[in-house]
Motif scaffolding. Structure first.
Motif, PDB file in Angstrom:
ATOM      1  N   PHE A 111       0.843  -1.187   0.000  1.00 49.53           N
ATOM      2  CA  PHE A 111       0.000   0.000   0.000  1.00 49.53           C
ATOM      3  C   PHE A 111       0.884   1.244   0.000  1.00 49.53           C
ATOM      4  N   ILE A 112       0.620   2.136  -0.940  1.00 54.41           N
ATOM      5  CA  ILE A 112       1.335   3.418  -0.964  1.00 54.41           C
ATOM      6  C   ILE A 112       0.838   4.281   0.188  1.00 54.41           C
ATOM      7  N   THR A 125      -1.100  10.226   7.096  1.00 51.18           N
ATOM      8  CA  THR A 125      -1.520   9.543   8.322  1.00 51.18           C
ATOM      9  C   THR A 125      -2.913   8.941   8.208  1.00 51.18           C
ATOM     10  N   LYS A 126      -3.893   9.728   7.701  1.00 52.05           N
ATOM     11  CA  LYS A 126      -5.271   9.254   7.605  1.00 52.05           C
ATOM     12  C   LYS A 126      -5.375   8.074   6.629  1.00 52.05           C
ATOM     13  N   GLU A 127      -4.776   8.239   5.470  1.00 50.88           N
ATOM     14  CA  GLU A 127      -4.848   7.191   4.449  1.00 50.88           C
ATOM     15  C   GLU A 127      -4.130   5.915   4.904  1.00 50.88           C
ATOM     16  N   ALA A 128      -2.977   6.085   5.565  1.00 47.48           N
ATOM     17  CA  ALA A 128      -2.223   4.920   6.041  1.00 47.48           C
ATOM     18  C   ALA A 128      -3.022   4.152   7.089  1.00 47.48           C
ATOM     19  N   ALA A 129      -3.762   4.877   7.953  1.00 44.86           N
ATOM     20  CA  ALA A 129      -4.584   4.211   8.959  1.00 44.86           C
ATOM     21  C   ALA A 129      -5.670   3.360   8.304  1.00 44.86           C
ATOM     22  N   GLU A 130      -6.294   3.887   7.231  1.00 49.70           N
ATOM     23  CA  GLU A 130      -7.301   3.109   6.505  1.00 49.70           C
ATOM     24  C   GLU A 130      -6.650   1.909   5.800  1.00 49.70           C
ATOM     25  N   ALA A 131      -5.464   2.139   5.274  1.00 44.94           N
ATOM     26  CA  ALA A 131      -4.759   1.058   4.591  1.00 44.94           C
ATOM     27  C   ALA A 131      -4.442  -0.086   5.553  1.00 44.94           C
ATOM     28  N   GLU A 160       2.002  -5.165   3.174  1.00 51.99           N
ATOM     29  CA  GLU A 160       2.501  -4.133   4.076  1.00 51.99           C
ATOM     30  C   GLU A 160       2.158  -2.756   3.541  1.00 51.99           C
ATOM     31  N   VAL A 161       2.234  -1.773   4.433  1.00 55.17           N
ATOM     32  CA  VAL A 161       2.078  -0.365   4.057  1.00 55.17           C
ATOM     33  C   VAL A 161       3.455   0.270   4.088  1.00 55.17           C
ATOM     34  N   TYR A 162       3.782   1.064   3.057  1.00 53.05           N
ATOM     35  CA  TYR A 162       5.061   1.770   3.101  1.00 53.05           C
ATOM     36  C   TYR A 162       5.048   2.663   4.340  1.00 53.05           C
ATOM     37  N   PRO A 163       6.102   2.605   5.181  1.00 51.28           N
ATOM     38  CA  PRO A 163       6.021   3.236   6.504  1.00 51.28           C
ATOM     39  C   PRO A 163       6.003   4.762   6.508  1.00 51.28           C
ATOM     40  N   MET A 173       6.052   9.661  -4.224  1.00 50.79           N
ATOM     41  CA  MET A 173       5.551   8.490  -4.946  1.00 50.79           C
ATOM     42  C   MET A 173       6.684   7.739  -5.655  1.00 50.79           C
ATOM     43  N   LYS A 174       7.613   8.489  -6.258  1.00 49.20           N
ATOM     44  CA  LYS A 174       8.704   7.862  -6.981  1.00 49.20           C
ATOM     45  C   LYS A 174       9.528   6.958  -6.068  1.00 49.20           C
ATOM     46  N   LYS A 175       9.774   7.410  -4.832  1.00 48.63           N
ATOM     47  CA  LYS A 175      10.570   6.637  -3.893  1.00 48.63           C
ATOM     48  C   LYS A 175       9.826   5.370  -3.488  1.00 48.63           C
ATOM     49  N   GLN A 176       8.521   5.492  -3.248  1.00 49.63           N
ATOM     50  CA  GLN A 176       7.739   4.336  -2.816  1.00 49.63           C
ATOM     51  C   GLN A 176       7.615   3.304  -3.939  1.00 49.63           C
ATOM     52  N   MET A 177       7.407   3.786  -5.153  1.00 49.41           N
ATOM     53  CA  MET A 177       7.304   2.866  -6.283  1.00 49.41           C
ATOM     54  C   MET A 177       8.658   2.196  -6.561  1.00 49.41           C
ATOM     55  N   GLY A 178       9.726   2.966  -6.368  1.00 52.11           N
ATOM     56  CA  GLY A 178      11.064   2.404  -6.536  1.00 52.11           C
ATOM     57  C   GLY A 178      11.342   1.311  -5.523  1.00 52.11           C
TER      58      GLY A 178
END
Length: 458
Positions: free
Chosen positions: A372-373, A377-383, A398-401, A406-411
């Protein structure tokens, strides 16, 4: 002050996620066959009382045992004269009571004696644990390494030897590694020592002979001479170095040499049984090879001895070995309990599979299937709520911490080999639909939360 660069002791290794996954692949393959052949698991401590281990492996083996210093001021009670005399062996006896296990067989014998009233004989056990030897590190030889052992105690039947040949064949066939299973019998070696009139030097003879593959015939003979074995005795033993042909041809030649040795002829009889029954049953991919120079240096072997070598690649060291020991438990007070066992060298088997590209495709650093990208905080809690549901469905998620670009997370997902990336922003939360991106095809689809588990890996 300069910071010292960290290091690990020679002969030990760190393992990357890919290496651990590959090692587990080998272990799981071996373990599956152990169970199929009726073996049950046990484990023993990483260290034993020093007295349990010493005297079981021969003089060379005893020198390779890692001793553990006693706790506290271990020198306090040592006789000062011993320190002055630099008598290391006597000092060791006073400063060390424990040692790291050298192999799994002697601890197993100790286990059998201690738990004899709880065991149903014949007792078939397997054990997969690390051992330690103060050896000189080189390719395929480490100071810390894993052994994967299977043993049967409480049976004299040679059918056990036949079954162990089948076990080796089954494991290495599944690992797609063709091997030669070399076999000999210590009774034959004892018979040869008898006809050469060097029975008192049997250990010197077998220790030297066991080095034939490493140092060659002349060096072996020279080592024998150095141990006081006469040229006339070496002449009697010389046919060993040149004997060839199939096992029946070699047995015929050997019977002539050993005709005056009842022990030697008994060894031939035992090996003939193993060969004839193995031939009747058949092997899948392994080859059973009579190797009359195979000695194996461990003192406790008394009958058949095994050594396994890969038929592919350049790695020439053994990747397995074992044999029969008629009274190993006797040294701990339990007499007349015969045993036989084999070992798979995990680390050396790994090298063979790696050298010949025989590992299946395994994830190199993660087993995460979906990421999960993190949009905040709000979106990560739902994820995290969805992550819990997916994990309960058996999907590694897992959720990216961090709320990173976005580029870093996709990488991160790309480098880790994660196949699915899930986008969960404000829009997706409001609509109760997640955007799922396939990292291989690049395709993106919208999936309702309730359907997410099925849609990811249906």
């Amino acid at each position: 002050m300069a910071i010292q660069k960290p290091s690990i002791p020679k002969g030990t290794r760190d393992f990357s996620p890919l290496e651990v996954n590959r090692r587990q692949y080998i272990i799981n393959t071996i373990k599956k066959q152990f169970v199929l052949f009726g073996f049950s698991p046990i484990e023993t401590p990483s260290f034993e009382n020093l007295s349990t281990l010493t005297g079981k492996y021969g003089e060379e083996g005893d020198r390779l045992i890692f001793k553990i210093l006693n706790s506290g001021d271990y020198l306090a009670k040592v006789d000062e004269q011993l320190l002055t005399d630099r008598n290391s062996q006597k000092v060791i006896a006073q400063i060390s009571e424990k040692a790291l296990r050298y192999d799994l067989t002697v601890p197993f014998a100790r286990y059998v004696v201690q738990h004899q009233n709880e065991i149903t004989f014949p007792f078939k056990r397997y054990q997969i644990q690390p051992v330690w030897r103060a050896d000189r590190p080189q390719k395929g030889r480490f100071r810390e390494f894993f052994q994967c052992d299977a043993d049967v105690v409480g049976s004299d039947s040679l059918l056990q030897e036949v079954d162990f040949v089948q076990l080796y064949d089954s494991v290495f066939t599944e690992l797609k590694t063709p091997v030669e299973i070399h076999i000999n019998n210590r009774k034959i070696l004892s018979g040869l020592a008898e006809v050469a009139d060097i029975s008192a030097q049997l250990i010197d003879f077998t220790v030297a002979l066991d080095k034939l593959d490493k140092i060659g015939e002349e060096a072996v003979k020279e080592e024998m001479r150095g141990k006081g074995i006469s040229d006339s005795a070496i002449e009697i033993l010389s046919p060993l170095f040149s004997m060839n042909g199939d096992y029946k041809t070699q047995f015929a030649q050997l019977k002539e040499i050993l005709k005056s040795s009842e022990t030697g002829l008994k060894g031939i009889e035992e090996l003939e049984f193993v060969f004839e029954n193995t031939t009747t049953i058949g092997l899948q991919s392994a080859e059973l090879v009579l190797n009359l120079t195979l000695a194996r240096g461990l003192d406790y072997y008394t009958g058949a001895i095994f050594e396994v070598k890969a038929k592919i690649g350049e790695f020439s060291s053994s990747i397995g070995g074992g044999g029969r020991y008629d009274d190993l438990t006797g040294i701990f007070g339990l007499k007349d309990i015969s045993g036989v066992g084999i070992s798979f060298g995990l680390d050396r088997t790994y090298l063979v599979l790696e050298e010949n590209n025989l590992f299946p495709a395994l994830e190199d650093s993660t087993n995460i299937q979906a990421l999960f990208i993190n949009f905040g905080t709000k979106e990560a809690a739902e994820a995290m709520k969805l992550v819990k549901q997916l994990r309960q469905s058996g999907i590694n998620t897992e959720v990216y911490p961090d709320d990173a670009k976005m580029k870093k997370q996709m990488g991160y997902a790309d480098k880790k080999g994660i196949k699915k990336v899930i986008l969960l922003g404000e829009k997706e939360i409001a609509e109760q639909k997640a955007t799922v991106k396939d990292m291989i095809s690049g395709e993106q689809t919208e999936v309702a939360f309730v359907d997410l588990a099925n849609a990811l890996f249906s």
